[in-house]
Motif scaffolding. Structure first.
Motif, PDB file in Angstrom:
ATOM      1  N   SER A  28      25.507  42.987  -0.640  1.00  0.00           N
ATOM      2  CA  SER A  28      25.350  43.049   0.817  1.00  0.00           C
ATOM      3  C   SER A  28      26.604  43.566   1.505  1.00  0.00           C
ATOM      4  O   SER A  28      27.732  43.275   1.097  1.00  0.00           O
ATOM      5  CB  SER A  28      25.035  41.657   1.366  1.00  0.00           C
ATOM      6  N   SER A  29      26.383  44.320   2.583  1.00  0.00           N
ATOM      7  CA  SER A  29      27.450  44.741   3.494  1.00  0.00           C
ATOM      8  C   SER A  29      28.542  45.539   2.794  1.00  0.00           C
ATOM      9  O   SER A  29      29.729  45.400   3.097  1.00  0.00           O
ATOM     10  CB  SER A  29      28.049  43.520   4.206  1.00  0.00           C
TER      11      SER A  29
ATOM     12  N   THR B 138      30.170  49.306   1.781  1.00  0.00           N
ATOM     13  CA  THR B 138      30.252  50.672   2.283  1.00  0.00           C
ATOM     14  C   THR B 138      30.681  51.588   1.145  1.00  0.00           C
ATOM     15  O   THR B 138      31.735  51.375   0.541  1.00  0.00           O
ATOM     16  CB  THR B 138      31.273  50.779   3.432  1.00  0.00           C
TER      17      THR B 138
ATOM     18  N   GLU C 240      22.252  45.765   4.640  1.00  0.00           N
ATOM     19  CA  GLU C 240      23.465  46.047   5.414  1.00  0.00           C
ATOM     20  C   GLU C 240      24.503  46.815   4.606  1.00  0.00           C
ATOM     21  O   GLU C 240      25.707  46.731   4.882  1.00  0.00           O
ATOM     22  CB  GLU C 240      24.069  44.751   5.972  1.00  0.00           C
ATOM     23  N   THR C 241      24.047  47.560   3.635  1.00  0.00           N
ATOM     24  CA  THR C 241      24.932  48.416   2.844  1.00  0.00           C
ATOM     25  C   THR C 241      24.731  49.853   3.295  1.00  0.00           C
ATOM     26  O   THR C 241      23.606  50.287   3.552  1.00  0.00           O
ATOM     27  CB  THR C 241      24.646  48.241   1.350  1.00  0.00           C
TER      28      THR C 241
ATOM     29  N   HIS D  14      29.862  41.835  -2.483  1.00  0.00           N
ATOM     30  CA  HIS D  14      29.656  41.860  -1.033  1.00  0.00           C
ATOM     31  C   HIS D  14      30.915  42.322  -0.291  1.00  0.00           C
ATOM     32  O   HIS D  14      32.042  42.051  -0.698  1.00  0.00           O
ATOM     33  CB  HIS D  14      29.257  40.471  -0.538  1.00  0.00           C
ATOM     34  N   ASP D  15      30.706  43.032   0.791  1.00  0.00           N
ATOM     35  CA  ASP D  15      31.765  43.438   1.726  1.00  0.00           C
ATOM     36  C   ASP D  15      32.825  44.343   1.101  1.00  0.00           C
ATOM     37  O   ASP D  15      33.905  44.513   1.659  1.00  0.00           O
ATOM     38  CB  ASP D  15      32.448  42.208   2.351  1.00  0.00           C
TER      39      ASP D  15
END
Length: 206
Positions: free
Chosen positions: A112-113, A115, A95-96, A130-131
């Protein structure tokens, strides 16, 4: 069908590391693009002026975010498309999302995740939690540790072995010095150093 031309803009240190990344990923590079070194050979490749690039793809292998923006605009006006280079020894979690023009070097870990915006760079041995969001041309230097849910705004740079703690924002064009520990948001255009990181003050006059 002939292979797509791939150019690396910048024949300095980051440009050569981008070449290492491309070669490890089995992507042949056509030439470097560098006005200052045009006519030379670097690592066995010719160095051309940017206006000599034929149609194809490019990766801007330059650390300075402003230079990355300038060359990306120049090359896209010439019809070239930004490539994304990820070293096969980098780890990219699910999910990246990596935008066009990103460079992720060897042994980087992107959780994960995450951008990564256009022309963002994650250098070797850096970690991204993450995020986290890296906006356009954000840069994470070797060994830096970005915790989860961090926002690196456009043109922000985090120096080697620096740490940015969870949930913080590093503003546009801000610079986090090597080894700094960021414990609060960094305003736009500010350079911070130390642990905990504080704004770098100009020297006082006698």
């Amino acid at each position: 069908m002939s292979p797509m031309q791939l150019y690396i803009c910048g024949a300095g240190g980051v440009g050569r590391e981008a070449l290492d990344t491309a070669l490890a990923a089995a992507l042949p590079v056509t030439a470097f693009l560098d006005d200052a070194r045009a006519g030379e050979q670097v690592r066995g490749l010719p160095v051309l002026r940017p206006d000599e690039a034929a149609a194809g793809e490019y990766l801007v292998g330059i650390a300075a975010p402003a230079a990355r923006a300038r060359f990306a605009l120049l090359l896209e006006r010439r019809g070239l498309r930004p490539a994304t280079l990820v070293h096969p020894r980098a780890a990219i979690a699910p999910e990246t999302v990596l935008a066009a023009g990103c460079l992720v070097q060897a042994n980087a870990y992107v959780s994960s995740s995450v951008t990564l915006g256009p022309h963002a760079q994650v250098h070797y041995n850096a970690t991204i939690g993450h995020d986290t969001v890296l906006d356009a041309r954000a840069t994470v230097y070797p060994g830096a540790n970005i915790s989860g849910n961090v926002h690196l705004c456009a043109g922000a740079t985090v120096g080697s072995n620096a740490v940015v703690l969870q949930g913080l924002t590093v503003g546009p064009d801000a610079f986090v010095g090597a080894g700094a520990v960021v414990t609060r948001d960094v305003p736009a255009g500010t350079t911070v150093v130390g642990a905990p990181a504080r704004p770098l003050r100009p020297p006082t006059r006698d």
